[in-house]
Design a protein around this motif. Structure first.
Motif, PDB file in Angstrom:
ATOM      1  N   ARG A  49      56.888  33.275  36.150  1.00 46.62           N
ATOM      2  CA  ARG A  49      55.952  32.612  36.978  1.00 46.62           C
ATOM      3  C   ARG A  49      56.201  33.043  38.490  1.00 46.62           C
ATOM      4  NH1 ARG A  49      51.308  30.720  37.758  1.00 46.62           N
ATOM      5  NH2 ARG A  49      51.532  32.081  39.458  1.00 46.62           N
ATOM      6  N   GLU A  50      57.771  33.225  38.642  1.00 47.44           N
ATOM      7  CA  GLU A  50      58.113  33.551  40.023  1.00 47.44           C
ATOM      8  C   GLU A  50      57.830  34.884  40.429  1.00 47.44           C
ATOM      9  OE1 GLU A  50      62.334  32.668  39.854  1.00 47.44           O
ATOM     10  OE2 GLU A  50      61.861  30.459  40.513  1.00 47.44           O
ATOM     11  N   ASN A  86      55.175  36.170  39.342  1.00 40.29           N
ATOM     12  CA  ASN A  86      53.756  36.323  39.264  1.00 40.29           C
ATOM     13  C   ASN A  86      52.994  37.281  38.464  1.00 40.29           C
ATOM     14  OD1 ASN A  86      51.308  35.224  40.163  1.00 40.29           O
ATOM     15  ND2 ASN A  86      50.677  36.247  41.805  1.00 40.29           N
ATOM     16  N   THR A 125      49.500  28.334  34.292  1.00 44.23           N
ATOM     17  CA  THR A 125      48.850  29.591  35.055  1.00 44.23           C
ATOM     18  C   THR A 125      48.163  29.146  36.326  1.00 44.23           C
ATOM     19  OG1 THR A 125      46.695  28.792  34.075  1.00 44.23           O
ATOM     20  CG2 THR A 125      48.067  30.273  32.687  1.00 44.23           C
ATOM     21  N   ASN A 131      50.008  27.156  38.495  1.00 40.63           N
ATOM     22  CA  ASN A 131      51.279  27.149  39.194  1.00 40.63           C
ATOM     23  C   ASN A 131      51.509  25.443  39.390  1.00 40.63           C
ATOM     24  OD1 ASN A 131      53.706  28.299  40.379  1.00 40.63           O
ATOM     25  ND2 ASN A 131      52.736  28.304  42.290  1.00 40.63           N
TER      26      ASN A 131
END
Length: 351
Positions: A77-78, A80, A173, A175
């Motif tokens: 996630r970080e 992206n 997705t 965030n």
């Protein structure tokens, strides 16, 4: 005249050897049999020993697996680098996304548990053929050592592990990471016994072992007149009108992502996480839901004196197929039966 040598008949030599083997076998057959019997007994004992699992060890591995999976989820996630795809749609038409975070977490969690306990059944939301040689650190967290007794050996064939490598993928997705968890549940003979819910973005891990202990506890007060009801944000169906029919139009309905998060909303959270976690009195889901989504929460609630049942109040069997078709009611600190009695008749299979 040259000396004559002794010529041995090959047939005679063979007969002599066979007679010798027969004599030796006759003399030592008792010893050989006893040695074989002892070997078989030792082998059987070793096999039986390998076919049992210390549940405290399995709890520690489950915590480690959830944390390792959470690190993968957070990193993807970080960076992206979600590489988002679709697995299809739910019966209600909601998209079911799949990301690199789901797969990377699955590889760590699934392989850690299977590498440590190859003889137990592990069901994961995701499926992947990548083999990760990750191994258990052999570390048992201090709070588990303090509260849980070791030596609870359980037959491996009675154990089913359910893992959700990334709960609340849709919110992931978008965030909306407060809803995201990784989860592990251990069911014994179909009953949830160990539950682990890890929040990758806060680092907090909730765990419980039914009949043994937990690092969680219920809040000091709840209400069902009317309750605050937490429901699925992305799979809600007609749940809002259903809840208002049950408890009245003034009932607060809290839409949220992730079944793991919803269970945590029923409990007392650490001060550092309390502000970012909704507080609900009851968790209700009126459509189909998978068991890797709910098993860990069921174990946590059971350990704390709460309940998680179908809409009809039936216990959920966690030893068989992944799909729970009976909907869901989860509570702790309230009269679960009284909640069930107020619910309208509803058949998730017909909606």
């Amino acid at each position: 005249m040259a000396p004559m040598g002794i010529r041995l008949s090959p047939l005679g030599v063979a007969v002599f050897c066979l007679l010798g083997v027969g004599v030796i076998y006759h003399l030592y057959s008792g010893v050989i049999s006893s040695r074989l019997a002892a070997f078989r007994a030792d082998s059987s004992l070793i096999f039986r020993q390998k076919r049992t699992v210390d549940l405290r060890d399995l709890l520690a591995v489950s915590v480690e697996a959830a944390v390792l999976g959470g690190k993968e989820v957070k990193t993807v996630r970080e960076e992206n680098n979600l590489n988002e795809k679709s697995k299809g749609e739910t019966r209600e038409g909601a998209s079911e996304p799949l990301t690199l975070g789901d797969l990377q977490s699955h590889r760590k969690m699934f392989n850690l548990i299977k590498n440590t306990f190859p003889e137990i059944t592990v069901n994961s939301e995701e499926h992947d053929n990548v083999v990760d040689k990750v191994t258990w650190s052999r570390d048992i967290p201090a709070d588990i050592l303090d509260k849980i007794e070791g030596g609870k050996e359980t037959p491996a064939e009675s154990i089913t592990v359910w893992i959700d490598p990334l709960d609340a993928t849709q919110e992931y997705t978008e965030n909306l990471v407060k809803f995201v968890t990784t989860m592990v549940c251990v069911a014994v003979d179909g009953k949830p016994v160990i539950g682990v819910i890890h929040q990758p973005f806060s680092g907090f891990t909730a765990w419980a072992f039914v009949g043994q202990g937990s690092n969680m506890r219920p809040r000091s007060s709840y209400s069902i007149s009317p309750p605050k009801v937490i429901v699925s944000r992305s799979h809600s169906g007609k749940v809002k009108s259903y809840i208002q029919d049950a408890f009245g139009n003034s009932t607060t309905v809290i839409p949220a992502g992730g079944a793991g998060y919803k269970v945590l909303s029923l409990l007392e959270m650490p001060v550092s996480d309390a502000a970012s976690t909704d507080q609900a009195d009851v968790y209700i889901h009126i459509t189909f839901i998978k068991k890797w989504d709910i098993c860990a929460g069921a174990a946590l609630l059971n350990a704390l004196g709460g309940s998680m049942t179908t809409l009809k109040g039936e216990d959920i069997d966690y030893s068989d197929i992944p799909l729970n078709k009976g909907g869901l009611v989860a509570s702790v600190g309230v009269d679960h039966k009284a909640v069930l009695e107020r619910l309208p008749n509803w058949d998730p299979e017909k909606h």
